[in-house]
Scaffold this motif. Structure first.
Motif, PDB file in Angstrom:
ATOM      1  N   UNK A 243       0.831  -1.196   0.000  1.00  0.00           N
ATOM      2  CA  UNK A 243       0.000   0.000   0.000  1.00  0.00           C
ATOM      3  C   UNK A 243       0.872   1.255   0.000  1.00  0.00           C
ATOM      4  N   UNK A 244       1.890   1.255   0.840  1.00  0.00           N
ATOM      5  CA  UNK A 244       2.804   2.396   0.903  1.00  0.00           C
ATOM      6  C   UNK A 244       3.491   2.620  -0.442  1.00  0.00           C
ATOM      7  N   UNK A 245       3.882   1.535  -1.075  1.00  0.00           N
ATOM      8  CA  UNK A 245       4.560   1.644  -2.367  1.00  0.00           C
ATOM      9  C   UNK A 245       3.619   2.125  -3.457  1.00  0.00           C
ATOM     10  N   UNK A 246       2.376   1.712  -3.367  1.00  0.00           N
ATOM     11  CA  UNK A 246       1.392   2.191  -4.347  1.00  0.00           C
ATOM     12  C   UNK A 246       1.160   3.693  -4.149  1.00  0.00           C
ATOM     13  N   UNK A 247       0.871   4.076  -2.922  1.00  0.00           N
ATOM     14  CA  UNK A 247       0.531   5.472  -2.657  1.00  0.00           C
ATOM     15  C   UNK A 247       1.689   6.431  -2.939  1.00  0.00           C
ATOM     16  N   UNK A 248       2.907   5.929  -2.804  1.00  0.00           N
ATOM     17  CA  UNK A 248       4.046   6.815  -3.057  1.00  0.00           C
ATOM     18  C   UNK A 248       4.552   6.690  -4.489  1.00  0.00           C
ATOM     19  N   UNK A 249       3.808   5.974  -5.325  1.00  0.00           N
ATOM     20  CA  UNK A 249       4.130   5.939  -6.746  1.00  0.00           C
ATOM     21  C   UNK A 249       5.245   4.993  -7.141  1.00  0.00           C
ATOM     22  N   UNK A 250       5.683   4.123  -6.220  1.00  0.00           N
ATOM     23  CA  UNK A 250       6.757   3.181  -6.560  1.00  0.00           C
ATOM     24  C   UNK A 250       6.186   2.026  -7.378  1.00  0.00           C
ATOM     25  N   UNK A 251       5.010   1.579  -7.003  1.00  0.00           N
ATOM     26  CA  UNK A 251       4.339   0.483  -7.708  1.00  0.00           C
ATOM     27  C   UNK A 251       3.011   0.965  -8.284  1.00  0.00           C
ATOM     28  N   UNK A 252       2.600   0.358  -9.393  1.00  0.00           N
ATOM     29  CA  UNK A 252       1.251   0.634  -9.869  1.00  0.00           C
ATOM     30  C   UNK A 252       0.277  -0.151  -8.994  1.00  0.00           C
ATOM     31  N   UNK A 253      -0.975   0.288  -9.020  1.00  0.00           N
ATOM     32  CA  UNK A 253      -1.982  -0.410  -8.237  1.00  0.00           C
ATOM     33  C   UNK A 253      -2.109  -1.858  -8.715  1.00  0.00           C
ATOM     34  N   UNK A 254      -2.085  -2.051 -10.031  1.00  0.00           N
ATOM     35  CA  UNK A 254      -2.229  -3.400 -10.587  1.00  0.00           C
ATOM     36  C   UNK A 254      -1.109  -4.317 -10.090  1.00  0.00           C
ATOM     37  N   UNK A 255       0.122  -3.828 -10.091  1.00  0.00           N
ATOM     38  CA  UNK A 255       1.237  -4.635  -9.601  1.00  0.00           C
ATOM     39  C   UNK A 255       1.076  -4.961  -8.122  1.00  0.00           C
ATOM     40  N   UNK A 256       0.685  -3.965  -7.362  1.00  0.00           N
ATOM     41  CA  UNK A 256       0.507  -4.192  -5.925  1.00  0.00           C
ATOM     42  C   UNK A 256      -0.534  -5.287  -5.691  1.00  0.00           C
ATOM     43  N   UNK A 257      -1.628  -5.207  -6.426  1.00  0.00           N
ATOM     44  CA  UNK A 257      -2.681  -6.223  -6.277  1.00  0.00           C
ATOM     45  C   UNK A 257      -2.180  -7.610  -6.679  1.00  0.00           C
ATOM     46  N   UNK A 258      -1.413  -7.660  -7.755  1.00  0.00           N
ATOM     47  CA  UNK A 258      -0.879  -8.955  -8.202  1.00  0.00           C
ATOM     48  C   UNK A 258       0.044  -9.558  -7.141  1.00  0.00           C
ATOM     49  N   UNK A 259       0.943  -8.723  -6.616  1.00  0.00           N
ATOM     50  CA  UNK A 259       1.864  -9.229  -5.587  1.00  0.00           C
ATOM     51  C   UNK A 259       1.100  -9.735  -4.371  1.00  0.00           C
ATOM     52  N   UNK A 260       0.027  -9.029  -4.024  1.00  0.00           N
ATOM     53  CA  UNK A 260      -0.763  -9.435  -2.861  1.00  0.00           C
ATOM     54  C   UNK A 260      -1.420 -10.789  -3.108  1.00  0.00           C
ATOM     55  N   UNK A 261      -2.019 -10.933  -4.262  1.00  0.00           N
ATOM     56  CA  UNK A 261      -2.677 -12.199  -4.595  1.00  0.00           C
ATOM     57  C   UNK A 261      -1.674 -13.348  -4.586  1.00  0.00           C
ATOM     58  N   UNK A 262      -0.512 -13.126  -5.207  1.00  0.00           N
ATOM     59  CA  UNK A 262       0.510 -14.167  -5.233  1.00  0.00           C
ATOM     60  C   UNK A 262       0.913 -14.558  -3.814  1.00  0.00           C
ATOM     61  N   UNK A 263       1.075 -13.554  -2.983  1.00  0.00           N
ATOM     62  CA  UNK A 263       1.533 -13.820  -1.616  1.00  0.00           C
ATOM     63  C   UNK A 263       0.531 -14.690  -0.867  1.00  0.00           C
ATOM     64  N   UNK A 264      -0.744 -14.437  -1.102  1.00  0.00           N
ATOM     65  CA  UNK A 264      -1.759 -15.265  -0.445  1.00  0.00           C
ATOM     66  C   UNK A 264      -1.586 -16.720  -0.887  1.00  0.00           C
ATOM     67  N   UNK A 265      -1.407 -16.923  -2.193  1.00  0.00           N
ATOM     68  CA  UNK A 265      -1.196 -18.272  -2.711  1.00  0.00           C
ATOM     69  C   UNK A 265       0.032 -18.917  -2.088  1.00  0.00           C
ATOM     70  N   UNK A 266       1.100 -18.149  -1.999  1.00  0.00           N
ATOM     71  CA  UNK A 266       2.349 -18.673  -1.445  1.00  0.00           C
ATOM     72  C   UNK A 266       2.175 -19.054   0.022  1.00  0.00           C
TER      73      UNK A 266
END
Lengths: 199, 199
Positions: free
Chosen positions: B167-190
């Motif tokens: 969330x911090x990375x999204x809000x500060x423009x480091x990551x796009x929202x789509x990437x942040x969501x993808x990483x989150x979903x992957x992490x749940x799977x992992x």
DNA sequence: GTCTATAAAGCGATAGAC
DNA sequence: GTCTATCGCTTTATAGAC
């Protein structure tokens, strides 16, 4: 770069770690650096310029000690050693209660938080982040050489984002340092196991 | 609680999302809430008191909509549904570009960052964090009922810390929202796969 | 390059009327 | 409960001497 300038930047990192970006007063910075307020405005355009350059400075310093750490191959005390241990050490480096590390982590967290409202800080931030993800992905690649590049990058992005989250939670008193370190270590294990499953 | 008070708290969340805690000016808050500065000092002790209560307000609001979300059982469109889907939705809820959500995420991030330098804010923060971890651990428990409690809590702590980092990375423009969501979903799977390996 | 002194503005907080 | 007016301290930034 002049010595004075560097001294001011070092002092700025110290003051930001103590008071936060919002709490940084040019007067306190001047006192910390042992110079007058006016000299700070001679060396830097204004407060924002100073912050931007402090961010760059902190990033460089972090890269420097990460590199040193990597270079210092551990002479082995019978431990598993190797790439996995190096990866762990690199990621746990930011989770240590040493003045120097705490200062860097705090300053980084503060400047990132400020970037949400100050787009001028974002360029520097994005750059540092890319370098850091690349570094972690490379080290993961040495741990699991057959894993596909995209999976390494995704894992590295998760691990670095997690590190930032854990660091924030530690510094704000939500988690103890010990817990944060444990969660980080576990996550590395979980991610490596995940890379194994892909093979 | 009076309507005015609530209106001020709502306005505070809005202003914090726009300017940050650091940028919150009582004058701007008054304008946003449509009241005078003095009224704010009538309803709140001082700036810090206002911030603390805004944090509590934001937390309650987040809990409320998380609960609503959970209550709204998805009527099933043939999708896998079930507990895993509910867990995903709960965690991805904070990663959405809706004014309301962005406001909550930003305010939370800001208040957490402020807590690093203002211990007065820590109590509220720790409380919210515990509730949130508990919630995620419970949902993980429904996904993998045989996993030991301690493993569920550890996974939940990693997932919530990761969410905060993303969330911090999204809000500060480091990551796009789509990437942040993808990483989150992957992490749940992992993490779920990790729980499987423990059985 | 570095300092002292000061202008100029910003901002939290309060007094007092209604 | 709510407003207008204002105080008074803090803080950024600059002028000008050395």
């Amino acid at each position: 770069m002049s010595d004075r300038r560097t001294a001011i930047l070092e002092a700025a990192a110290t003051v930001i770690a103590r008071r936060g970006v919002r709490g940084l007063r040019v007067e306190e910075l001047a006192a910390e650096a042992g110079v007058s307020k006016a000299l700070i405005y001679y060396h830097f355009e204004d407060r924002t310029d100073l912050l931007r350059r402090t961010l760059a400075f902190v990033n460089n310093r972090a890269e420097r000690y990460t590199a040193e750490q990597a270079a210092a191959g551990q002479p082995a005390t019978g431990a598993p050693a190797g790439p996995l241990r190096r990866l762990e050490q690199a990621l746990l480096l930011e989770l240590q209660d040493l003045p120097h590390v705490r200062e860097n982590s705090t300053a980084w967290g503060e400047l990132r938080a400020s970037a949400v409202f100050d787009p001028e800080l974002r360029g520097e931030l994005a750059l540092a982040s890319v370098i850091w993800v690349r570094e972690v992905a490379d080290q993961l690649g040495e741990v699991r050489p057959t894993a596909p590049e995209s999976a390494l990058t995704a894992s590295a992005e998760r691990l670095t984002a997690l590190l930032e989250g854990l660091s924030a939670r530690w510094l704000s008193g939500i988690l103890t340092l010990a817990d944060a370190r444990t969660r980080m270590r576990e996550a590395i294990g979980v991610e490596v196991a995940h890379l194994d499953r892909l093979d």
